[in-house]
Motif scaffolding. Structure first.
Motif, short mmCIF file in Angstrom:
data_model
loop_
_atom_site.label_atom_id
_atom_site.label_comp_id
_atom_site.label_asym_id
_atom_site.label_seq_id
_atom_site.Cartn_x
_atom_site.Cartn_y
_atom_site.Cartn_z
N ASN A 46 -33.14 -35.21 -21.36
CA ASN A 46 -32.37 -35.18 -22.60
C ASN A 46 -33.24 -35.17 -23.84
OD1 ASN A 46 -29.87 -34.94 -21.45
ND2 ASN A 46 -29.46 -37.12 -21.41
N SER A 105 -27.71 -32.31 -27.02
CA SER A 105 -27.64 -33.59 -26.33
C SER A 105 -27.52 -34.72 -27.33
CB SER A 105 -28.88 -33.81 -25.46
OG SER A 105 -28.85 -35.10 -24.90
N ARG A 113 -24.90 -34.57 -20.98
CA ARG A 113 -25.70 -34.24 -22.15
C ARG A 113 -25.11 -34.89 -23.39
NH1 ARG A 113 -27.93 -32.67 -18.27
NH2 ARG A 113 -28.82 -34.66 -18.77
#
Length: 503
Positions: free
Chosen positions: A444, A452, A503
């Motif tokens: 991420n 994200s 995400r």
């Protein structure tokens, strides 16, 4: 470009990266040689990210989460939950308990007063204080003394601390490192590796357990420098040896090895996180398989950033993003509010706690797995079903509402003192999940530019994001049961840029 594909950004060639094979297995030819940047250097991790294309030009997140090291205790400020506590916990009531001798208790100082002044008044009652944690203290006292302190208004709440124990079992000797060829595909691990690359900050996983015993040769590349290791029982930094070592009992090393085994060199197996996560050993074990409750919370404080023991401040140069607790306690009538406060404080700094469900094949998870702000981990067999040990009656994965996810727990391969060992138990499933969450954090960082929103999440928001992700990618197809929680996590989907829930 990805870890298991070609190294096209300054790598000079590329190739498929597979875990090292057991010598007894046929070695499959590599389509291409492994590029140099994926081959580890000798020695401990240097604290820096590995050079690579990922996260280039992006602001370093360094410790990856929202926490910042503070001179204050992790529990310096009372929460609403702490303010709502009063009196004695259930495990301190009753005539039998009240007649008991001194034992380890946790006391909550009056949350409406200054903590320092309140602590001084308690010490004036000749109470032996083991640990100071802001508004919480741990003491050696009788239940009757605790009752008097509460009645006098010197203490707001008192509880008996749980007896903590590690929860792993050595597996049958007929297991081999070939088990990785069963578990890695079952968890879709290689698919995750193929989507990741070097260049982002490495998440640190603090393993609070029995420390590290013996050789580090097979794992140094994925261990933080030994100067940062910690032993709260001895109040020593740079030392992770236990106070009393049970010979041959290397539970902490075995647990840490699941995350720390060096991929592409120095060992006979591959770490779940493919050299992306780094491990900080913290030793909170007293004797045998016992974990000190006070030391465990001091270990949590140190993992997050800093703890104070007997007036001495210990600052962690490698703050953890994930804390692995492969230990638990017998079920009690009163889950520890002291531990709950520590877990919540860690969550509020953006740190994820992962805890073992326990091995008694019984209803009711360990306190550490069942508390809020922890990811409770159950175990599975080679076939993906719930772990029920076929070699020892009465051993298998506990179940209950505290179970959130599941991971391999039967004859899990690891390395101890340079040799392959195979351990069974939810102790070994827990570091597998810790490594998965570390890879989620790693991925991420790169996906921030693509939308994200996981960076900087804290508290309930952090855990709710994880639960939504687990529901989307878990083998239980969006439902949560008491045996496997959301099920086994598909690691490939966990790190996929297209998996919106993650995400």
């Amino acid at each position: 470009m990805a870890l298991a594909l070609s190294a096209c950004n300054g790598g000079g060639g590329g190739g498929t990266v597979n875990p090292p094979k057991n010598p007894a297995e046929p070695v499959q030819p590599q389509p291409q040689p492994i590029a140099a940047e994926y081959l580890p250097a000798a020695g401990f991790w240097n604290g820096r990210k590995a050079a690579g294309p990922w996260c280039q030009g992006k602001v370093s997140t360094q410790s990856l989460h929202a926490q910042s090291v503070s001179e204050e205790s992790l529990l310096a400020a009372p929460t609403d939950a702490m303010r709502g506590l009063s009196g004695l916990s259930e495990n301190l009531t009753g005539l039998t308990v009240q007649s008991a001798g001194p034992q380890e208790l946790a006391l909550l100082l009056p949350t409406g007063e200054d903590a320092g002044a309140a602590l001084a008044r308690v010490k004036a009652q000749n109470v032996t204080v083991d640990g100071e944690f802001g508004y919480w203290i741990t003491v050696q006292a009788t239940p009757a003394q605790a009752q008097r302190l509460v009645a006098q208004g010197l203490v707001q709440y008192a509880e008996k601390l749980p007896t903590l124990k590690t929860v792993g079992l050595p597996a049958p000797s007929d297991a081999t490192l070939g088990n990785q060829s069963k578990y890695l595909p079952m968890m879709n691990t290689q698919a995750a590796w193929s989507q990741l690359d070097l260049g982002c900050d490495h998440p640190v996983v603090a393993v609070i357990d029995g420390g590290w015993t013996g050789s580090t040769t097979h794992a140094e590349y994925n261990l933080v420098p030994q100067s940062a290791w910690f032993n709260p029982i001895k109040a020593q930094q740079g030392n992770a040896e236990s106070t009393e070592m049970n010979p041959g009992y290397d539970h902490g090393t075995a647990v840490a090895g699941v995350i720390a085994m060096t991929t592409n060199g120095y060992g006979a197996g591959a770490s779940v996180s493919y050299n992306l996560a780094k491990v900080l050993p913290i030793n909170a074990r007293t004797t045998g398989s016992s974990i000190g409750a006070t030391a465990a919370v001091q270990g949590i404080e140190y993992a997050v950033g800093q703890t104070t023991i007997n007036g001495q401040v210990f600052t962690n140069p490698y703050p953890a993003s994930v804390i692995n607790l492969s230990f638990g306690s017998d079920a009690t009538r009163s889950p520890s509010q002291f531990f709950q406060s520590a877990f919540t404080a860690a969550a509020n700094r953006g740190v994820v706690i992962v805890a073992a469900a326990g091995n008694e094949l019984a209803s009711g998870t360990t306190d550490t797995a069942g508390l809020n702000h922890s990811i409770g981990v159950a175990g599975v067999m080679f076939d993906g079903n719930r772990w029920v040990d076929p070699h020892r009656a009465g051993f298998g994965s506990n179940y209950g509402p505290g179970v959130d996810v599941a991971a391999p727990a039967m004859a899990v391969p690891t390395m101890v003192n340079g040799a392959a060992e195979f351990w069974s138990g939810t102790s070994m499933a827990t570091p597998w999940v810790s490594a998965q969450i570390a890879m989620w954090m790693y991925a991420n960082q790169h996906y921030r530019a693509d939308g994200s929103r996981t960076q900087g999440l804290r508290g309930d928001a952090l855990y709710n994001k994880l639960y939504a992700c687990f529901a989307a990618i878990g083998s239980n197809r969006g439902t949560k049961d008491e045996y496997l929680g959301f099920g086994k996590l598909d690691t490939g989907r966990l790190v996929s840029p297209t998996e919106a829930a993650c995400r």
